[in-house]
Design a protein around this motif. Structure first.
Motif, mmCIF file in Angstrom:
data_model
loop_
_atom_site.group_PDB
_atom_site.id
_atom_site.type_symbol
_atom_site.label_atom_id
_atom_site.label_comp_id
_atom_site.label_asym_id
_atom_site.label_seq_id
_atom_site.Cartn_x
_atom_site.Cartn_y
_atom_site.Cartn_z
ATOM 1 N N THR A 78 -7.992 -4.166 -6.457
ATOM 2 C CA THR A 78 -8.331 -5.024 -5.320
ATOM 3 C C THR A 78 -7.712 -4.478 -4.032
ATOM 4 N N ALA A 79 -6.535 -3.869 -4.142
ATOM 5 C CA ALA A 79 -5.896 -3.281 -2.958
ATOM 6 C C ALA A 79 -6.680 -2.079 -2.447
ATOM 7 N N ASP A 80 -7.148 -1.225 -3.369
ATOM 8 C CA ASP A 80 -7.930 -0.055 -2.955
ATOM 9 C C ASP A 80 -9.257 -0.476 -2.339
ATOM 10 N N ILE A 81 -9.879 -1.503 -2.909
ATOM 11 C CA ILE A 81 -11.136 -1.997 -2.354
ATOM 12 C C ILE A 81 -10.925 -2.458 -0.918
ATOM 13 N N ALA A 82 -9.868 -3.198 -0.698
ATOM 14 C CA ALA A 82 -9.570 -3.668 0.660
ATOM 15 C C ALA A 82 -9.292 -2.497 1.592
ATOM 16 N N SER A 83 -8.605 -1.479 1.094
ATOM 17 C CA SER A 83 -8.287 -0.310 1.919
ATOM 18 C C SER A 83 -9.542 0.441 2.326
ATOM 19 N N VAL A 84 -10.437 0.675 1.365
ATOM 20 C CA VAL A 84 -11.683 1.391 1.676
ATOM 21 C C VAL A 84 -12.510 0.603 2.681
ATOM 22 N N ARG A 85 -12.570 -0.715 2.506
ATOM 23 C CA ARG A 85 -13.341 -1.532 3.440
ATOM 24 C C ARG A 85 -12.714 -1.542 4.831
ATOM 25 N N SER A 86 -11.430 -1.331 4.893
ATOM 26 C CA SER A 86 -10.738 -1.319 6.181
ATOM 27 C C SER A 86 -10.892 0.007 6.912
ATOM 28 N N VAL A 87 -10.674 1.107 6.206
ATOM 29 C CA VAL A 87 -10.640 2.422 6.877
ATOM 30 C C VAL A 87 -11.947 3.195 6.769
ATOM 31 N N GLY A 88 -12.815 2.825 5.810
ATOM 32 C CA GLY A 88 -14.074 3.542 5.633
ATOM 33 C C GLY A 88 -13.952 4.689 4.644
ATOM 34 N N PHE A 89 -15.106 5.190 4.218
ATOM 35 C CA PHE A 89 -15.171 6.243 3.208
ATOM 36 C C PHE A 89 -14.433 7.505 3.654
ATOM 37 N N ASN A 90 -14.755 7.987 4.831
ATOM 38 C CA ASN A 90 -14.261 9.277 5.292
ATOM 39 C C ASN A 90 -12.744 9.279 5.428
ATOM 40 N N ARG A 91 -12.211 8.224 6.049
ATOM 41 C CA ARG A 91 -10.769 8.157 6.243
ATOM 42 C C ARG A 91 -10.052 8.007 4.909
ATOM 43 N N TRP A 92 -10.654 7.270 3.982
ATOM 44 C CA TRP A 92 -10.030 7.117 2.674
ATOM 45 C C TRP A 92 -9.924 8.469 1.965
ATOM 46 N N LEU A 93 -10.951 9.310 2.113
ATOM 47 C CA LEU A 93 -10.884 10.664 1.547
ATOM 48 C C LEU A 93 -9.762 11.464 2.197
ATOM 49 N N ASP A 94 -9.627 11.353 3.510
ATOM 50 C CA ASP A 94 -8.533 12.048 4.199
ATOM 51 C C ASP A 94 -7.181 11.648 3.600
ATOM 52 N N ILE A 95 -7.003 10.349 3.374
ATOM 53 C CA ILE A 95 -5.747 9.863 2.812
ATOM 54 C C ILE A 95 -5.498 10.470 1.437
ATOM 55 N N GLN A 96 -6.552 10.533 0.634
ATOM 56 C CA GLN A 96 -6.405 11.097 -0.704
ATOM 57 C C GLN A 96 -6.184 12.615 -0.678
ATOM 58 N N PHE A 97 -6.862 13.299 0.216
ATOM 59 C CA PHE A 97 -6.647 14.744 0.330
ATOM 60 C C PHE A 97 -5.190 15.050 0.675
ATOM 61 N N ASN A 98 -4.564 14.161 1.430
ATOM 62 C CA ASN A 98 -3.185 14.385 1.876
ATOM 63 C C ASN A 98 -2.147 13.674 1.014
ATOM 64 N N ALA A 99 -2.586 13.023 -0.053
ATOM 65 C CA ALA A 99 -1.657 12.292 -0.917
ATOM 66 C C ALA A 99 -0.672 13.249 -1.580
ATOM 67 N N ALA A 100 0.569 12.812 -1.697
ATOM 68 C CA ALA A 100 1.598 13.634 -2.321
ATOM 69 C C ALA A 100 1.326 13.788 -3.813
ATOM 70 N N ARG A 101 1.674 14.937 -4.341
ATOM 71 C CA ARG A 101 1.543 15.176 -5.771
ATOM 72 C C ARG A 101 2.730 14.568 -6.504
ATOM 73 N N SER A 102 2.465 14.048 -7.685
ATOM 74 C CA SER A 102 3.550 13.535 -8.522
ATOM 75 C C SER A 102 4.226 14.705 -9.244
ATOM 76 N N GLN A 103 5.266 14.410 -9.999
ATOM 77 C CA GLN A 103 6.014 15.460 -10.689
ATOM 78 C C GLN A 103 5.072 16.371 -11.467
ATOM 79 N N SER A 104 5.281 17.663 -11.361
ATOM 80 C CA SER A 104 4.387 18.631 -12.001
ATOM 81 C C SER A 104 4.459 18.497 -13.522
ATOM 82 N N HIS A 105 3.398 18.958 -14.183
ATOM 83 C CA HIS A 105 3.381 18.962 -15.645
ATOM 84 C C HIS A 105 4.527 19.811 -16.186
ATOM 85 N N TYR A 106 4.715 20.988 -15.589
ATOM 86 C CA TYR A 106 5.764 21.892 -16.047
ATOM 87 C C TYR A 106 7.136 21.220 -15.938
#
Length: 615
Positions: free
Chosen positions: A129-157
């Motif tokens: 529900t939080a992601d749905i609200a976020s996408v509706r707020s910022v739009g498709f394109n901006r949401w992709l930007d946020i995901q492209f710049n999202a930090a990576r979690s601890q590596s598999h290695y």
């Protein structure tokens, strides 16, 4: 499917078709539904309904008195298991328009929660529900930007090291690999990256089933970390990472590949040389920009010859692990690119397709020339673009859709070729992605791993002990028939050009790759496995039903919530009505009854074809 058996927990499980009487089975389903249960039947009806549950749902009123930890065998399970065989046909989008990037939806903002949820199901795995609200707020394109710049979690290695799997006792073990893969797929916040890495792992295939080497677990971890690092960069850089990966070096025998020896007759191994062209870059046939094959005299035109495979194999000689002690106690070389040994490199002039590599070029220079040549081939845009569309959006994309994506691959608008961010954005924001299709070739069958991960994320599954003990899900009879990084061959779990035989899809030449995994065993195995997860989780991974229980007194509201989060507004009214009727038949006046309602609703939704087909 056969009549269900009662398990020790009181939940009925589905048995393989071989055990059942066909006339008995027919009596369990509404004969008018023509529900496909095998890959050969898939596609005979593009849409299907949940089977009639009138008789089973009428027996469900006593479920509220059952223990909260189990669905009753006489009630809820009857309705749940009557939906067990439900799968429908799949495919791709509508015809669309020709030409370059599809600019229409680029700056769009979804007008409904359903639009946002459907977008999130393609871009990642799940919709909160939080992601749905976020996408509706910022739009498709901006949401992709946020995901492209999202930090990576601890590596598999690093996770494997932190958990002690670099101890010498694990040198010849794959322990921990499945756990760290599920950890990322289910638990990492960078959903887009994880979805793209899964897609790439099914194109540039490495399998745990083909790594007979020390520290294979770290080879897999290093490979996935490399895909994470490079998936949003350039295709050329990604291809080099794949080529020099220790895991790929082992899997396709480029590691240790040596120059020819006239005295013994030894020739360079051609395995990687063949697959880097056939599967990773240009394919077997020359393509138009829209992905359709070029023809000459009514026949397709080959992209390369057997002689050219031998030539490029000479380029891929001399590479090995970056260590002097591969059998030692330090697996760190599995996260570094392979290095070159000049004495093992083939001498003389070489050719890669139409590019001549001079004798003076050393191994790294020759490889650079080879990868440059392959990356710049006109086939790469439509060949890779179509497969990424298949993995993210639809199984049978229109030529116009492929052409628009391929055009972006060739030029991101700023003169750069192979910009993966631009390609992914073009795929996900195309009008054919953003508009649900209504033709027989619309959508795709969600692969089993996608269904599991989507549900697990949706119900907030986490591992308090950081164990992520889901394990290997390859067994088709008891699990999913699919597990990440465990493909049976370099050709993945399913072929991108697979067309289900003896079906309406087959008659119309519609590609539906995921149906290659669909048979009586996998249908039953998936439902039984998911039933266990819905009922009580696995290991320390438990579903969080708090939000569901808050609305469980209202069966319609509960089902609508699940339909939105899983289906993104694509579940038909007929299916919603049927599931709601079954769920409402469970008394929701007690905590136990409400919990059983939640479990029944989730499992019926996971079983229905309206959900399993991503539209």
């Amino acid at each position: 499917m056969s009549p269900a058996k009662t398990t020790p927990s009181g939940i009925r499980s589905i048995q393989p078709r071989a055990e059942m009487n066909s006339s008995a089975t027919a009596s369990r389903f509404d004969a008018s539904l023509a529900i496909p249960t095998t890959e050969s039947e898939a596609g005979t009806a593009i849409t299907a309904s949940v089977p009639s549950t009138t008789s089973s749902s009428s027996r469900m009123s006593d479920d509220a008195s059952r223990p909260a930890g189990a669905l009753s065998s006489a009630g809820t399970a009857g309705a749940v298991l009557s939906a067990a065989a439900l799968l429908a046909a799949c495919g791709g989008g509508s015809s669309g328009s020709d030409g370059g990037p599809d600019a229409g939806p680029q700056g769009a903002t979804p007008s409904t929660d359903a639009e946002a949820a459907r977008f999130l199901g393609q871009v990642g795995f799940s919709a909160s529900t939080a992601d749905i609200a976020s996408v509706r707020s910022v739009g498709f394109n901006r949401w992709l930007d946020i995901q492209f710049n999202a930090a990576r979690s601890q590596s598999h290695y690093d996770w494997l090291v932190a958990k002690g799997y670099s101890a010498e006792s694990y040198r010849n073990s794959l322990a921990g690999v499945d756990a760290t893969i599920w950890r990322k797929l289910i638990g990492s916040s960078d959903q887009l990256r994880q979805r793209v890495v899964l897609a790439l792992s099914e194109i540039f295939v490495v399998s745990m089933n083909g790594l007979p080497v020390n520290w294979a677990s770290f080879a897999v971890a290093g490979y996935l970390d490399m895909l994470e690092e490079r998936c949003f960069g350039s295709f050329r850089n990604l291809l080099e990472g794949v080529t020099l990966s220790p895991a790929m070096g082992v899997y396709l025998a480029m590691r240790g590949n040596r120059k020819e020896d006239p005295k013994t007759g030894r020739q360079p191994d051609e395995n990687y040389a063949r697959e880097v062209m056939q599967l990773f870059t240009i394919g077997l046939s020359q393509l138009n920009l829209d992905g359709t094959p070029k023809t000459s005299g009514g026949k397709t035109v080959d992209t390369y010859t057997l002689t050219q495979i031998g030539e490029i194999a000479r380029v891929f000689t001399g590479w090995d692990f970056d260590t002097t002690n591969a059998g030692g106690n330090d697996p760190s070389y599995m996260r570094r690119p392979m290095v070159h040994t000049a004495s093992r490199f083939s001498t003389g002039v070489k050719k890669v397709l139409d590019t001549t590599i001079p004798e003076s070029a050393d191994g790294p220079a020759a490889m650079k020339a080879a990868l440059d040549t392959l990356s710049n081939h006109p086939n790469v845009g439509p060949f890779i673009g179509r497969q990424l569309i298949q993995r993210l959006v639809c199984s049978h994309p229109s030529p116009a859709y492929v052409q628009r994506v391929a055009a972006v691959f060739n030029d991101n608008g700023q003169g750069a070729r192979g910009d993966m961010k631009a390609v992914i954005r073009a795929i996900l924001l195309d009008s054919e992605a953003r508009t649900p299709g209504s033709t027989p070739s619309s959508g795709k069958l969600r692969e089993p791993v996608q269904r599991l991960v989507q549900w697990a994320r949706t119900v907030g599954m986490s591992s308090p002990g950081d164990l992520w003990a889901i394990g290997d899900c390859s067994n088709p009879a008891t699990r999913l028939g699919q597990s990440p990084m465990r493909s049976g061959s370099v050709f993945n779990f399913f072929r991108p050009g697979y067309v289900p035989p003896n079906s309406q899809l087959g008659s119309n030449g519609i590609t539906a790759p995921e149906f290659q995994l669909c048979n009586e065993s996998t249908v039953a195995g998936y439902l039984n496995f998911m039933q266990n997860l819905v009922n009580g989780g696995i290991g320390d991974l438990k579903p969080d039903y708090t939000a569901d229980l808050a609305v469980a007194a209202d069966a319609a509201a509960l089902v609508q919530r699940h339909a939105l989060l899983l289906g993104g507004g694509t579940i038909s009214e007929a299916t919603l009505t049927t599931i709601t009727t079954a769920v409402a038949a469970i008394a929701g006046t007690t905590d136990a009854g409400k919990l059983n309602r939640v479990k029944a609703s989730w499992l019926l939704m996971l079983a229905c074809p309206d959900y399993q087909i991503q539209k």
